[in-house]
Scaffold this motif. Structure first.
Motif, PDB file in Angstrom:
ATOM      1  N   LEU A   1       0.945  -1.168  -0.256  1.00  0.00           N
ATOM      2  CA  LEU A   1      -0.035   0.083   0.047  1.00  0.00           C
ATOM      3  C   LEU A   1       0.888   1.251  -0.138  1.00  0.00           C
ATOM      4  O   LEU A   1       0.609   2.296  -0.810  1.00  0.00           O
ATOM      5  N   VAL A   2       1.935   1.263   0.757  1.00  0.00           N
ATOM      6  CA  VAL A   2       2.837   2.493   0.913  1.00  0.00           C
ATOM      7  C   VAL A   2       3.620   2.700  -0.335  1.00  0.00           C
ATOM      8  O   VAL A   2       3.660   3.728  -0.896  1.00  0.00           O
ATOM      9  N   GLN A   3       4.153   1.629  -0.896  1.00  0.00           N
ATOM     10  CA  GLN A   3       4.565   1.591  -2.186  1.00  0.00           C
ATOM     11  C   GLN A   3       3.933   1.964  -3.187  1.00  0.00           C
ATOM     12  O   GLN A   3       4.444   3.017  -4.001  1.00  0.00           O
ATOM     13  N   ASP A   4       2.841   1.631  -3.372  1.00  0.00           N
ATOM     14  CA  ASP A   4       1.702   1.917  -4.548  1.00  0.00           C
ATOM     15  C   ASP A   4       1.536   3.408  -4.361  1.00  0.00           C
ATOM     16  O   ASP A   4       1.384   4.408  -5.320  1.00  0.00           O
TER      17      ASP A   4
ATOM     18  N   GLY B   1       6.156  20.066   1.665  1.00  0.00           N
ATOM     19  CA  GLY B   1       5.107  19.653   2.726  1.00  0.00           C
ATOM     20  C   GLY B   1       3.739  18.876   2.036  1.00  0.00           C
ATOM     21  O   GLY B   1       3.092  18.219   2.981  1.00  0.00           O
ATOM     22  N   HIS B   2       3.377  19.020   0.879  1.00  0.00           N
ATOM     23  CA  HIS B   2       2.351  18.302   0.307  1.00  0.00           C
ATOM     24  C   HIS B   2       2.644  16.840  -0.091  1.00  0.00           C
ATOM     25  O   HIS B   2       1.558  16.359  -0.197  1.00  0.00           O
ATOM     26  N   PHE B   3       3.907  16.492  -0.046  1.00  0.00           N
ATOM     27  CA  PHE B   3       4.191  15.212  -0.378  1.00  0.00           C
ATOM     28  C   PHE B   3       3.448  14.074   0.625  1.00  0.00           C
ATOM     29  O   PHE B   3       2.809  13.386   0.267  1.00  0.00           O
ATOM     30  N   GLU B   4       3.365  14.388   1.832  1.00  0.00           N
ATOM     31  CA  GLU B   4       2.771  13.620   2.959  1.00  0.00           C
ATOM     32  C   GLU B   4       1.344  13.530   2.929  1.00  0.00           C
ATOM     33  O   GLU B   4       0.723  12.638   2.789  1.00  0.00           O
ATOM     34  N   ALA B   5       0.687  14.850   2.702  1.00  0.00           N
ATOM     35  CA  ALA B   5      -0.757  14.717   2.400  1.00  0.00           C
ATOM     36  C   ALA B   5      -1.101  14.116   1.267  1.00  0.00           C
ATOM     37  O   ALA B   5      -2.218  13.146   1.213  1.00  0.00           O
ATOM     38  N   TYR B   6      -0.453  14.126   0.277  1.00  0.00           N
ATOM     39  CA  TYR B   6      -0.722  13.678  -1.143  1.00  0.00           C
ATOM     40  C   TYR B   6      -0.515  11.976  -1.030  1.00  0.00           C
ATOM     41  O   TYR B   6      -1.514  11.092  -1.223  1.00  0.00           O
ATOM     42  N   THR B   7       0.441  11.606   0.101  1.00  0.00           N
ATOM     43  CA  THR B   7       0.690  10.177  -0.107  1.00  0.00           C
ATOM     44  C   THR B   7      -0.407   9.320   0.677  1.00  0.00           C
ATOM     45  O   THR B   7      -0.873   8.464   0.398  1.00  0.00           O
ATOM     46  N   ARG B   8      -0.614  10.132   2.038  1.00  0.00           N
ATOM     47  CA  ARG B   8      -1.607   9.674   2.651  1.00  0.00           C
ATOM     48  C   ARG B   8      -3.051   9.641   1.972  1.00  0.00           C
ATOM     49  O   ARG B   8      -3.753   8.688   2.235  1.00  0.00           O
ATOM     50  N   THR B   9      -3.417  10.663   1.389  1.00  0.00           N
ATOM     51  CA  THR B   9      -4.633  10.521   0.785  1.00  0.00           C
ATOM     52  C   THR B   9      -4.793   9.406  -0.383  1.00  0.00           C
ATOM     53  O   THR B   9      -5.722   8.557  -0.565  1.00  0.00           O
ATOM     54  N   ALA B  10      -3.390   9.121  -1.166  1.00  0.00           N
ATOM     55  CA  ALA B  10      -3.399   8.074  -1.908  1.00  0.00           C
ATOM     56  C   ALA B  10      -3.557   6.886  -1.193  1.00  0.00           C
ATOM     57  O   ALA B  10      -4.080   6.023  -2.084  1.00  0.00           O
TER      58      ALA B  10
END
Length: 172
Positions: A37-40, A56-65
Motif C-alpha cells: 500500500l505504501v509503495q503504491d 510539505g504536500h508530499f505527505e498529505a498527497y501520499t496519505r490521501t493516496a
C-alpha cells in the motif's frame, strides 16, 4: 542552491516511510499488504511530485493516496482473511513494557478482525485524529457513513475484546 524536487522527494521517503508504514499496517492489518500500500501510494506521489508546489504536500498527497487505494481494494472482489490462531502470551506479567506490548498485540488482533472499511474509519478517526468530515472526504463517502461505520466498528471491538477499550483509555 535550492534542492530539486527529486531530492526533496527522496528526503521525504527517507524520513517519513516508517510513519507511513505504521498507518498502512493499521489500515491493512498485514505487514506485507501495508508495504504494498505504501509503495503504491509513494509511486503515485512520485508521478505527481512536480505538481506539488510545497514539499510539505508530499505527505498529505501520499496519505490521501493510501486511503484511496485502500478503499478501492475493499471495493474489489473480497479476499477472505484468515486468522492464524491465537497469539502466544510470552510477556512477563507485571512488566509495563509487557503490558503495553500485550495491549498493542490485542489491538492489532482486533483491528484485523474488522472489515476494511471499519478499520479505515477507526484509523482515520482515532489514529490520524481526523474529523468525521475529513474522514468522509478521504474515503469518498458521506459523514453519515463515517458515523455508522465508527459505531459498528466500536461495537465490534467491544464485543471481540470487552476490556480493550478501557485498557487503551487508561494507557492514554
Amino acid at each position: 542552491m535550492p534542492e530539486s524536487t527529486d531530492d526533496l522527494f527522496c528526503d521525504f521517503v527517507r524520513t517519513r516511510s516508517a510513519a507511513l508504514l505504521r498507518t498502512g499496517f493499521l489500515l491493512t492489518g498485514d505487514r506485507h499488504l501495508a508495504e504494498d500500500l505504501v509503495q503504491d501510494a509513494l509511486a503515485r506521489t512520485h508521478r505527481g511530485r512536480r505538481r506539488l508546489t510545497d514539499p510539505g504536500h508530499f505527505e498529505a498527497y501520499t496519505r490521501t493516496a493510501m486511503y484511496h487505494l485502500h478503499v478501492s481494494r475493499w471495493r474489489r472482489r473480497r479476499i477472505v482473511e484468515s486468522m492464524p490462531g491465537e497469539m502466544a502470551d510470552v510477556a512477563a506479567p507485571g512488566s509495563d513494557h509487557a503490558h503495553r506490548t500485550d495491549l498493542k498485540l490485542a489491538l492489532h488482533e482486533v483491528l484485523a478482525r474488522l472489515t476494511r472499511r471499519q478499520r479505515a474509519v477507526l484509523v482515520l478517526r482515532f489514529f490520524e485524529d481526523r474529523s468525521e468530515a475529513e474522514a468522509a472526504e478521504l474515503l469518498n463517502c458521506s459523514v453519515g457513513t463515517i458515523k455508522s461505520q465508527t459505531s459498528k466498528a466500536l461495537a465490534r471491538v467491544r464485543h471481540l475484546a470487552p476490556d480493550l477499550l478501557s485498557a487503551v483509555t487508561e494507557e492514554g
